[in-house]
Design an enzyme around this catalytic site. Structure first.
Site, PDB file in Angstrom:
ATOM      1  N   HIS A   1       1.949  -1.649   6.982  1.00 50.82           N
ATOM      2  CA  HIS A   1       1.725  -0.484   6.120  1.00 50.82           C
ATOM      3  C   HIS A   1       0.511   0.262   6.690  1.00 50.82           C
ATOM      4  O   HIS A   1      -0.372  -0.351   7.288  1.00 50.82           O
ATOM      5  CB  HIS A   1       1.423  -1.008   4.712  1.00 50.82           C
ATOM      6  CG  HIS A   1       1.378   0.026   3.641  1.00 50.82           C
ATOM      7  ND1 HIS A   1       0.297   0.851   3.453  1.00 50.82           N
ATOM      8  CD2 HIS A   1       2.278   0.349   2.675  1.00 50.82           C
ATOM      9  CE1 HIS A   1       0.534   1.646   2.406  1.00 50.82           C
ATOM     10  NE2 HIS A   1       1.736   1.367   1.928  1.00 50.82           N
TER      11      HIS A   1
ATOM     12  N   ASP B   1      -1.953  -9.472   4.559  1.00 45.74           N
ATOM     13  CA  ASP B   1      -1.665  -8.455   3.552  1.00 45.74           C
ATOM     14  C   ASP B   1      -0.517  -9.017   2.714  1.00 45.74           C
ATOM     15  O   ASP B   1       0.634  -9.028   3.148  1.00 45.74           O
ATOM     16  CB  ASP B   1      -1.271  -7.154   4.259  1.00 45.74           C
ATOM     17  CG  ASP B   1      -0.678  -6.125   3.302  1.00 45.74           C
ATOM     18  OD1 ASP B   1      -0.517  -6.441   2.107  1.00 45.74           O
ATOM     19  OD2 ASP B   1      -0.363  -5.020   3.769  1.00 45.74           O
TER      20      ASP B   1
ATOM     21  N   GLN C   1       3.216  -7.411  -0.713  1.00 43.88           N
ATOM     22  CA  GLN C   1       4.653  -7.526  -0.993  1.00 43.88           C
ATOM     23  C   GLN C   1       5.094  -8.971  -1.191  1.00 43.88           C
ATOM     24  O   GLN C   1       6.272  -9.226  -1.417  1.00 43.88           O
ATOM     25  CB  GLN C   1       5.468  -6.891   0.138  1.00 43.88           C
ATOM     26  CG  GLN C   1       5.249  -5.398   0.302  1.00 43.88           C
ATOM     27  CD  GLN C   1       5.772  -4.592  -0.879  1.00 43.88           C
ATOM     28  OE1 GLN C   1       6.698  -5.008  -1.579  1.00 43.88           O
ATOM     29  NE2 GLN C   1       5.176  -3.439  -1.121  1.00 43.88           N
TER      30      GLN C   1
ATOM     31  N   LYS D   1       1.574  -4.609  -8.189  1.00 48.33           N
ATOM     32  CA  LYS D   1       2.835  -5.081  -7.609  1.00 48.33           C
ATOM     33  C   LYS D   1       3.192  -6.472  -8.155  1.00 48.33           C
ATOM     34  O   LYS D   1       4.166  -7.084  -7.732  1.00 48.33           O
ATOM     35  CB  LYS D   1       2.748  -5.096  -6.091  1.00 48.33           C
ATOM     36  CG  LYS D   1       2.586  -3.686  -5.487  1.00 48.33           C
ATOM     37  CD  LYS D   1       2.790  -3.699  -3.984  1.00 48.33           C
ATOM     38  CE  LYS D   1       2.174  -2.511  -3.284  1.00 48.33           C
ATOM     39  NZ  LYS D   1       2.882  -1.255  -3.481  1.00 48.33           N
TER      40      LYS D   1
ATOM     41  N   CYS E   1       5.134   4.645   4.116  1.00 47.92           N
ATOM     42  CA  CYS E   1       3.795   4.445   4.702  1.00 47.92           C
ATOM     43  C   CYS E   1       3.845   3.509   5.911  1.00 47.92           C
ATOM     44  O   CYS E   1       2.920   2.742   6.159  1.00 47.92           O
ATOM     45  CB  CYS E   1       2.795   3.922   3.680  1.00 47.92           C
ATOM     46  SG  CYS E   1       2.420   5.124   2.407  1.00 47.92           S
TER      47      CYS E   1
END
Lengths: 414, 143
Positions: free
Chosen positions: A131, A208, A211, A234, A372
């Site tokens: 991202h 990261d 997700q 999220k 993104c």
């Protein structure tokens, strides 16, 4: 055709769970809402909404250092939320820094590395499926320090080229920063291998986990990861808050990110000494209500059971992929062997935004565009994709609506 | 036809559609029918960047009228662009600059003009007005 309820063998309670999300009980453009934009943000259960309402109606007050009752209550709730989130990812509470979100957390680490550890000629490794929030902070740091940003290539299936990654590891590399799960392709990266390979060369790793956080059990100590970033919104929590997990030794070494109140031990005009982590990195009045909402969100997920959610979403993802593949014009972007419920696709030569507009007309919320991840779109030579992304409250009936919606869009677009 | 008459015609055309599908079928058809812009004008200078789809817009004076040609990489956007051109092309710069655009609202496509839609249509309307104001100023100078 089998009914949706017949297929929900893992989780027959899903209809009851849907009732806990007030926003899902509405019609959009005359149709019951099908919300498949969970990769962008998830909806909030009443438990989260209630916790936040209780804070503002019952004990809104600034945290830390207050002697009055409301402040103490707010401080307790804020720190309890930190404990809840820490437990959710298998960390100690003092290793969990509240940030504005994943982007803020990555910027915090990138800024710290820029100031303290990154020098001319050094390297930072990211991947081709990152991202923008895990590209630009490192780009800024590398530009300033004349360091080099190196990118792990992505295969045609949408997986990381691990052989190339192995060859990229060398003593000049100061950090590896990669996504656990790709927001665009749904690929679940082999993070255990990535961490082991980097550590073998003495290189720290940032994950990261934006997700991954709502879909996968996270055990940071087992993973032995050095840093991990995620966003509350999220994971069924509010926007404006997330965390940076950092190993205690790293949080001690990393210089402060922003200056201000709450992050100090003692201030004179000559010199300031800083608070211990995590407060060292939490300058200013934090997002107190949001932290409490975040705590309620992870408590909600924990109570449902993240393993159960993972199993259910896995089944739902397999169903979605299989059903989408029945549409002849449809091409999946990202066909990793290990995938999560973010499913990107293109329909013939049709522009993703056309498909998105026609799905919206049918009450189906998906995301269209580059997500993104512009370098990744360049890699797959497309202007963007249509992305359906799943959450625990989605059902096979939602998938059936999506497939029928796409078919209708195909007919209209001709 | 004046800009107002063009808009009223479009509104009348859209009144016959029974549901959203007929409406979009028509827009998609318009998108497919829109004469392509001369490829030499499909330059970055003429590109109006929306977040989702791209729109290219070229303007030139033919006599005392301002003429627009355009293209988009998304067919629904292109259909909407075709409607915008039907209304505003071949008009005097002064009339374009002063035009009140109400047909998008009247045919129930307001959401496409919202800035959050980011499909470039709102930016396109702004650019059309800017061209008109520019050519209007030029003609005032020449007179």
């Amino acid at each position: 055709m089998e009914t949706a309820t017949a297929k929900n063998t893992i989780w027959p309670d899903v209809e009851l769970i849907r009732n806990e999300f007030p926003i899902l009980q509405q019609t959009v453009n005359g149709n019951p809402l099908v919300y498949l934009d969970n990769g962008a943000t998830t909806q909030k259960p009443v438990q989260v909404i209630r916790a936040m309402q209780e804070y503002y109606t019952g004990y809104n007050s600034n945290v830390h250092r207050g002697v009055h009752t409301l402040s103490q209550k707010a401080t307790s709730a804020y720190e309890a939320a930190r404990h809840q989130v820490a437990a959710y990812i298998g960390a100690h509470h003092h290793e969990v820094v509240f940030t504005k979100g994943t982007t803020d957390a990555i910027n915090l680490v990138a800024a710290g590395f820029r100031r303290a550890f990154l020098h001319e000629g050094d390297e930072v490794i990211i991947s081709g499926m990152e991202h923008h929030s895990n590209i630009v902070p490192w780009q800024l740091a590398c530009e300033e320090k004349k360091a080099h940003l190196k990118v792990i290539p992505v295969t045609d299936q949408g997986e990381l080229d691990m052989d190339t990654f192995a060859a990229m590891l060398n003593p000049r590399v100061k950090i590896v920063s990669v996504a656990w799960v790709s927001n665009t392709l749904g690929t679940i990266n082999p993070v255990k291998d990535i961490i082991a390979m980097a550590h073998a060369k003495g290189i720290p790793v940032l994950l990261d986990a934006a997700q991954a956080a709502a879909h996968t059990p996270i055990k940071v100590h087992e993973l032995d990861v050095d840093f991990l970033a995620l966003s509350a919104h999220k994971v069924y929590g509010p926007t404006g808050i997330g965390i940076l997990y950092g190993k205690e030794s790293w949080l001690q070494q990393l210089p402060p990110y922003q200056g201000g109140g709450d992050m100090i031990k003692h201030v004179t005009f000559e010199k300031t000494t800083y608070a211990e982590p995590p407060l060292k990195f939490e300058a200013g009045t934090p997002a107190i209500c949001e932290a409490i909402g975040f705590g309620a969100a992870v408590a909600y997920v924990t109570q449902l059971g993240i393993h159960k959610i993972q199993a259910y979403e896995h089944q739902l993802t397999e169903y979605a992929v299989a059903q989408l593949k029945t549409i002849p014009e449809l091409r999946l972007i990202g066909e990793s062997r290990h995938r999560a419920g973010a499913i990107s696709f293109l329909i013939g030569q049709h522009h993703p935004s056309d498909v998105g507009v026609l799905l919206d007309q049918q009450g189906i919320a998906v995301r269209t565009g580059h997500h993104c991840t512009q370098p990744l779109m360049d890699r797959f030579e497309c202007p963007g994709t249509v992305r359906a992304s799943l959450a625990l409250y989605n059902t096979t009936a939602d998938i059936d609506r999506l497939v029928a919606g796409v078919q209708k869009a195909v007919t209209l677009l001709g | 036809m004046t800009i107002k008459e063009q808009q009223d015609n479009i509104i009348a055309d859209f009144e016959v559609f029974g549901d959203w599908m007929e409406k979009y079928e028509y827009i998609i058809q318009l998108g497919k029918d829109l004469p392509l812009i001369d490829p030499t004008y499909k330059t970055d200078d003429n590109l109006i960047r929306g977040c989702q789809s791209k729109v290219w817009l070229h303007a030139e004076m033919q006599g005392d009228k301002l003429v627009f040609t355009a293209d988009s990489d998304a067919v629904i956007t292109k259909g909407l662009v075709a409607l915008m051109i039907q209304v505003l092309s071949h008009q005097a710069p002064k009339d374009i600059a002063n035009a009140d655009i109400y047909f998008i609202d009247a045919i129930g496509l307001t959401s496409h003009l919202s800035p959050t839609r980011s499909n470039g249509l709102l930016s396109m309307l702004k650019q059309i007005k800017l061209y008109a104001i520019g050519y209007q100023a030029k003609s005032v100078q020449q007179n």
